[in-house]
Design an enzyme around this catalytic site. Sequence first.
Site, PDB file in Angstrom:
ATOM      1  N   HIS A  20      29.610  45.622  22.029  1.00 44.52           N
ATOM      2  CA  HIS A  20      30.956  45.108  21.765  1.00 44.52           C
ATOM      3  C   HIS A  20      31.974  45.797  22.664  1.00 44.52           C
ATOM      4  O   HIS A  20      32.006  47.016  22.741  1.00 44.52           O
ATOM      5  CB  HIS A  20      31.295  45.309  20.297  1.00 44.52           C
ATOM      6  CG  HIS A  20      32.579  44.684  19.899  1.00 44.52           C
ATOM      7  ND1 HIS A  20      33.456  45.307  19.056  1.00 44.52           N
ATOM      8  CD2 HIS A  20      33.145  43.495  20.213  1.00 44.52           C
ATOM      9  CE1 HIS A  20      34.514  44.526  18.872  1.00 44.52           C
ATOM     10  NE2 HIS A  20      34.328  43.419  19.566  1.00 44.52           N
ATOM     11  N   ASP A  28      34.448  36.651  43.354  1.00 45.09           N
ATOM     12  CA  ASP A  28      34.318  35.908  44.602  1.00 45.09           C
ATOM     13  C   ASP A  28      33.700  36.831  45.642  1.00 45.09           C
ATOM     14  O   ASP A  28      33.447  38.007  45.379  1.00 45.09           O
ATOM     15  CB  ASP A  28      35.672  35.336  45.046  1.00 45.09           C
ATOM     16  CG  ASP A  28      36.743  36.397  45.296  1.00 45.09           C
ATOM     17  OD1 ASP A  28      36.410  37.537  45.687  1.00 45.09           O
ATOM     18  OD2 ASP A  28      37.929  36.075  45.122  1.00 45.09           O
ATOM     19  N   HIS A  98      46.474  41.893  40.413  1.00 47.51           N
ATOM     20  CA  HIS A  98      45.192  41.987  41.107  1.00 47.51           C
ATOM     21  C   HIS A  98      44.823  43.453  41.354  1.00 47.51           C
ATOM     22  O   HIS A  98      43.645  43.825  41.269  1.00 47.51           O
ATOM     23  CB  HIS A  98      45.244  41.214  42.426  1.00 47.51           C
ATOM     24  CG  HIS A  98      43.920  41.113  43.106  1.00 47.51           C
ATOM     25  ND1 HIS A  98      42.818  40.527  42.530  1.00 47.51           N
ATOM     26  CD2 HIS A  98      43.512  41.532  44.338  1.00 47.51           C
ATOM     27  CE1 HIS A  98      41.800  40.588  43.362  1.00 47.51           C
ATOM     28  NE2 HIS A  98      42.193  41.188  44.475  1.00 47.51           N
ATOM     29  N   TYR A 120      41.245  34.882  44.467  1.00 49.03           N
ATOM     30  CA  TYR A 120      41.406  35.280  43.065  1.00 49.03           C
ATOM     31  C   TYR A 120      40.445  34.566  42.118  1.00 49.03           C
ATOM     32  O   TYR A 120      40.733  34.398  40.935  1.00 49.03           O
ATOM     33  CB  TYR A 120      42.860  35.116  42.611  1.00 49.03           C
ATOM     34  CG  TYR A 120      43.804  35.844  43.514  1.00 49.03           C
ATOM     35  CD1 TYR A 120      43.845  37.229  43.541  1.00 49.03           C
ATOM     36  CD2 TYR A 120      44.623  35.149  44.410  1.00 49.03           C
ATOM     37  CE1 TYR A 120      44.679  37.913  44.411  1.00 49.03           C
ATOM     38  CE2 TYR A 120      45.465  35.817  45.288  1.00 49.03           C
ATOM     39  CZ  TYR A 120      45.493  37.204  45.277  1.00 49.03           C
ATOM     40  OH  TYR A 120      46.322  37.879  46.138  1.00 49.03           O
ATOM     41  N   ALA A 121      39.281  34.176  42.606  1.00 49.56           N
ATOM     42  CA  ALA A 121      38.260  33.555  41.758  1.00 49.56           C
ATOM     43  C   ALA A 121      37.389  34.668  41.176  1.00 49.56           C
ATOM     44  O   ALA A 121      36.225  34.846  41.536  1.00 49.56           O
ATOM     45  CB  ALA A 121      37.438  32.549  42.552  1.00 49.56           C
ATOM     46  N   ASN A 122      38.017  35.443  40.300  1.00 47.75           N
ATOM     47  CA  ASN A 122      37.382  36.595  39.672  1.00 47.75           C
ATOM     48  C   ASN A 122      37.762  36.612  38.202  1.00 47.75           C
ATOM     49  O   ASN A 122      38.869  36.206  37.843  1.00 47.75           O
ATOM     50  CB  ASN A 122      37.892  37.909  40.287  1.00 47.75           C
ATOM     51  CG  ASN A 122      37.807  37.932  41.788  1.00 47.75           C
ATOM     52  OD1 ASN A 122      36.727  37.904  42.347  1.00 47.75           O
ATOM     53  ND2 ASN A 122      38.950  37.981  42.447  1.00 47.75           N
TER      54      ASN A 122
END
Length: 135
Positions: A20, A28, A98, A120-122
Amino acid sequence: MKKHGILNSHISKVLSDLGHTDYIVIADLGLPVPPGVPKIDLALTNGVPGFEQVVEIVAADMEIEKVMIAEEMIGQNEAAYAFMHRTFEAASIESCSHETFKKLTAGAKAIIRTGEAKPYANCILYAGVCFGNEE
């Protein structure tokens, strides 16, 4: 031999070991990986596999309580932002700068690197608890 769910042995092991609030990162191809954090590199070429495809597959196999994205995704990758909100309707989605996002990656159990070549594909996926779930 496993025939359902995630077949990648490294990802399957990481997900099985999560407790948990532990978290993983789906990244990316440009996100730096901090020293000491295991990198599971899926990137084959630009765009393959894509961010959305990897997120969908991991989300189907992981109990996710919270998601963290970079604020920059909101204005600079609107397609990814819309996808995250569609995919994680039931989870809490938070955002940070970021730079803060990159600092948070140092505490990840693993970073899964995709071939995604869009900015920013994270995301950070925080493990929930599946007590009482029958799945």
